[in-house]
Write a protein that holds these residues in place. Structure first.
Motif, PDB file in Angstrom:
ATOM      1  N   SER A   1      39.117  25.948  45.803  1.00  0.00           N
ATOM      2  CA  SER A   1      39.568  26.788  44.696  1.00  0.00           C
ATOM      3  C   SER A   1      38.887  26.454  43.378  1.00  0.00           C
ATOM      4  N   ARG A   2      37.848  25.639  43.434  1.00  0.00           N
ATOM      5  CA  ARG A   2      37.184  25.237  42.200  1.00  0.00           C
ATOM      6  C   ARG A   2      35.755  25.770  42.159  1.00  0.00           C
TER       7      ARG A   2
ATOM      8  N   VAL B   1      25.071  31.367  37.185  1.00  0.00           N
ATOM      9  CA  VAL B   1      26.285  32.033  37.628  1.00  0.00           C
ATOM     10  C   VAL B   1      27.304  30.989  38.062  1.00  0.00           C
ATOM     11  N   LEU B   2      28.542  31.436  38.207  1.00  0.00           N
ATOM     12  CA  LEU B   2      29.580  30.605  38.791  1.00  0.00           C
ATOM     13  C   LEU B   2      29.677  30.936  40.272  1.00  0.00           C
ATOM     14  N   VAL B   3      29.654  29.918  41.104  1.00  0.00           N
ATOM     15  CA  VAL B   3      29.685  30.099  42.551  1.00  0.00           C
ATOM     16  C   VAL B   3      30.919  29.411  43.113  1.00  0.00           C
ATOM     17  N   HIS B   4      31.672  30.139  43.926  1.00  0.00           N
ATOM     18  CA  HIS B   4      32.872  29.560  44.521  1.00  0.00           C
ATOM     19  C   HIS B   4      32.497  28.627  45.666  1.00  0.00           C
ATOM     20  N   ALA B   5      33.345  27.645  45.906  1.00  0.00           N
ATOM     21  CA  ALA B   5      33.058  26.658  46.946  1.00  0.00           C
ATOM     22  C   ALA B   5      33.255  27.212  48.354  1.00  0.00           C
ATOM     23  N   VAL B   6      33.988  28.312  48.509  1.00  0.00           N
ATOM     24  CA  VAL B   6      34.118  28.954  49.821  1.00  0.00           C
ATOM     25  C   VAL B   6      32.861  29.780  50.061  1.00  0.00           C
ATOM     26  N   TRP B   7      32.162  29.495  51.129  1.00  0.00           N
ATOM     27  CA  TRP B   7      30.874  30.144  51.343  1.00  0.00           C
ATOM     28  C   TRP B   7      30.588  30.287  52.833  1.00  0.00           C
TER      29      TRP B   7
ATOM     30  N   LEU C   1      44.628  50.892  37.436  1.00  0.00           N
ATOM     31  CA  LEU C   1      45.804  50.276  36.818  1.00  0.00           C
ATOM     32  C   LEU C   1      45.513  49.716  35.429  1.00  0.00           C
ATOM     33  N   GLY C   2      44.256  49.778  35.004  1.00  0.00           N
ATOM     34  CA  GLY C   2      43.911  49.239  33.695  1.00  0.00           C
ATOM     35  C   GLY C   2      43.797  47.731  33.668  1.00  0.00           C
ATOM     36  N   ILE C   3      43.495  47.129  34.812  1.00  0.00           N
ATOM     37  CA  ILE C   3      43.334  45.676  34.908  1.00  0.00           C
ATOM     38  C   ILE C   3      41.845  45.357  34.889  1.00  0.00           C
ATOM     39  N   GLU C   4      41.386  44.682  33.852  1.00  0.00           N
ATOM     40  CA  GLU C   4      39.958  44.398  33.741  1.00  0.00           C
ATOM     41  C   GLU C   4      39.558  43.145  34.510  1.00  0.00           C
ATOM     42  N   HIS C   5      40.428  42.162  34.562  1.00  0.00           N
ATOM     43  CA  HIS C   5      40.084  40.891  35.205  1.00  0.00           C
ATOM     44  C   HIS C   5      40.531  40.904  36.667  1.00  0.00           C
ATOM     45  N   LEU C   6      39.566  40.751  37.553  1.00  0.00           N
ATOM     46  CA  LEU C   6      39.843  40.841  38.981  1.00  0.00           C
ATOM     47  C   LEU C   6      40.794  39.740  39.442  1.00  0.00           C
ATOM     48  N   ALA C   7      40.755  38.592  38.788  1.00  0.00           N
ATOM     49  CA  ALA C   7      41.641  37.497  39.170  1.00  0.00           C
ATOM     50  C   ALA C   7      43.106  37.902  39.035  1.00  0.00           C
ATOM     51  N   LEU C   8      43.410  38.719  38.027  1.00  0.00           N
ATOM     52  CA  LEU C   8      44.776  39.213  37.866  1.00  0.00           C
ATOM     53  C   LEU C   8      45.088  40.262  38.927  1.00  0.00           C
ATOM     54  N   GLY C   9      44.116  41.125  39.195  1.00  0.00           N
ATOM     55  CA  GLY C   9      44.326  42.168  40.186  1.00  0.00           C
ATOM     56  C   GLY C   9      44.550  41.623  41.580  1.00  0.00           C
ATOM     57  N   ALA C  10      43.867  40.525  41.913  1.00  0.00           N
ATOM     58  CA  ALA C  10      43.986  39.947  43.250  1.00  0.00           C
ATOM     59  C   ALA C  10      45.366  39.351  43.500  1.00  0.00           C
TER      60      ALA C  10
ATOM     61  N   ASP D   1      40.376  33.488  42.186  1.00  0.00           N
ATOM     62  CA  ASP D   1      39.937  32.270  41.499  1.00  0.00           C
ATOM     63  C   ASP D   1      38.824  32.526  40.489  1.00  0.00           C
ATOM     64  N   MET D   2      38.056  33.593  40.701  1.00  0.00           N
ATOM     65  CA  MET D   2      36.835  33.785  39.928  1.00  0.00           C
ATOM     66  C   MET D   2      37.072  34.649  38.688  1.00  0.00           C
ATOM     67  N   PRO D   3      36.450  34.314  37.567  1.00  0.00           N
ATOM     68  CA  PRO D   3      36.609  35.103  36.335  1.00  0.00           C
ATOM     69  C   PRO D   3      35.732  36.348  36.344  1.00  0.00           C
ATOM     70  N   ASP D   4      35.968  37.210  37.327  1.00  0.00           N
ATOM     71  CA  ASP D   4      35.159  38.409  37.499  1.00  0.00           C
ATOM     72  C   ASP D   4      35.833  39.593  36.813  1.00  0.00           C
ATOM     73  N   THR D   5      35.089  40.688  36.632  1.00  0.00           N
ATOM     74  CA  THR D   5      35.638  41.863  35.962  1.00  0.00           C
ATOM     75  C   THR D   5      35.340  43.131  36.751  1.00  0.00           C
ATOM     76  N   THR D   6      36.176  44.133  36.548  1.00  0.00           N
ATOM     77  CA  THR D   6      35.934  45.420  37.196  1.00  0.00           C
ATOM     78  C   THR D   6      34.660  46.066  36.657  1.00  0.00           C
ATOM     79  N   GLU D   7      34.356  45.820  35.394  1.00  0.00           N
ATOM     80  CA  GLU D   7      33.148  46.410  34.818  1.00  0.00           C
ATOM     81  C   GLU D   7      31.892  45.884  35.501  1.00  0.00           C
TER      82      GLU D   7
END
Length: 353
Positions: A20-21, A131-137, A190-199, A242-248
């Motif tokens: 998760s890091r 870029v930021l890369v998640h440890a799950v790969w 839904l107007g959610i820009e940050h995917l981490a919140l949407g997930a 976990d990731m600070p990704d965006t819908t944009e």
């Protein structure tokens, strides 16, 4: 001596601290956008001249043909010494087949699942980026008949080498890329820009989880001998959380009123290909109809479109409607398809200039 590794743009390190890091990507000193060998860093020139096996990875998308002359020059300079090109593409450009037929290097196709995001502030010179890369790969490479030494060394580092990459590619495209698209579309509505919140959002999960169940069932039916992992999909949902990704970032270049064809192409390959597989094996496809409803709702709301700095070439609505209709082939009845197309055309008309 270990083989040299030539990274086209960058290399990344995976965190060992826990799944998760996310960890910041490390830009390789050898990363280069050179067009000729003499423009490459001295370190890479040494790898090319060395007798040790050489590994080149490519993830260039539609820009792949621009690198073809450089790869041919490298293959020629290697003069028969083991040279392996690993193609890390969701959709391989035909130029890779030309390189494979050249005979001077071994071309292996791969599936790479490295969930990452590139902050706009992390751009580096020469189009490189951090870029930021998640440890799950996951990195899966299809074995070559020659069984090159570099693949044996990659296996020792955790890369999976298999005889048939097709089931891995399909799973990755539908579960990772398809899920990504669905999460982003629902978040946008839904107007959610940050995917981490949407997930983590109940309404988003109400679409994502049935989609994963449908894909898993269809994949099992199509590939009964494949080593299925029931945690693969849910784990990716957690990764996106976990990731600070965006819908944009996901939709910004594709959910564009002037030209929706790239969005429809992505959904066809990453979502509705799964609908066709599910239908072929007799599974309920209602969840994919829900995705169509979601798409129509978004298309009909002019406030949800993006305006990227560089607008794509405009495509008339009739062409867009025809492309939408193609998404429905192979998994809807003629009547269902007709109704969906009619609703989609009406939604487009609402947002027409």
């Amino acid at each position: 001596m270990k083989p040299g590794v030539l990274a086209e743009r960058n290399a990344f390190l995976l965190s060992e601290r826990g799944p998760s890091r996310p960890q910041r990507q490390i830009v390789a000193k050898a990363a280069s956008n050179a067009n000729r060998i003499d423009q490459l860093p001295q370190l890479v020139k040494g790898w090319i001249a060395d007798d040790a096996p050489l590994l080149v990875t490519c993830a260039l998308g539609d820009d792949a043909p621009a690198a073809e002359p450089l790869v041919r020059e490298i293959a020629s300079a290697r003069d028969g010494r083991e040279t392996v090109l690993i193609v890390c593409e969701n959709r391989a450009h035909p130029c890779y087949e030309r390189l494979a037929n050249d005979g001077r290097l071994t071309v292996c196709h791969a599936v790479v699942d490295r969930v990452c995001i590139a902050p706009k502030t992390a751009r580096l010179p020469d189009r490189r980026r951090q870029v930021l890369v998640h440890a799950v790969w996951e990195w899966v490479v299809e074995q070559a008949p020659s069984q090159p030494e570099v693949l044996r060394q990659l296996e020792s580092g955790g890369v999976l080498v298999v005889d048939d990459i097709a089931p891995f590619r399909e799973r990755k495209l539908l579960v990772v890329n398809g899920l990504h698209q669905i999460l982003a579309l629902k978040c946008r509505l839904l107007g959610i820009e940050h995917l981490a919140l949407g997930a983590r959002h109940a309404e988003v999960l109400a679409v994502a989880e049935p989609f994963l169940d449908a894909i898993e069932a269809a994949h099992r039916a199509r590939w009964p001998d494949f080593a299925h992992d029931v945690t693969y999909g849910p784990e990716r949902v957690r990764v996106f959380g976990d990731m600070p990704d965006t819908t944009e970032r996901i939709l910004g270049d594709h959910l564009v009123r002037a030209n929706l064809t790239s969005l429809l192409d992505r959904l066809d390959a990453r979502v509705f290909a799964g609908a066709r597989t599910a239908s072929e094996h007799g599974f309920d496809v209602a969840v994919f109809a829900d995705v169509v409803d979601l798409l129509i709702a978004i298309v009909g709301d002019g406030d949800l479109y993006y305006e990227p700095p560089e607008l794509p070439a405009a495509v008339d609505d009739r062409t867009v409607v025809e492309r939408f209709g193609a998404l429905l082939r192979g998994w809807t009845t003629p009547r269902q398809s007709e109704q969906f197309v009619e609703r989609f055309a009406e939604a487009l008309a609402v947002t027409a200039a």
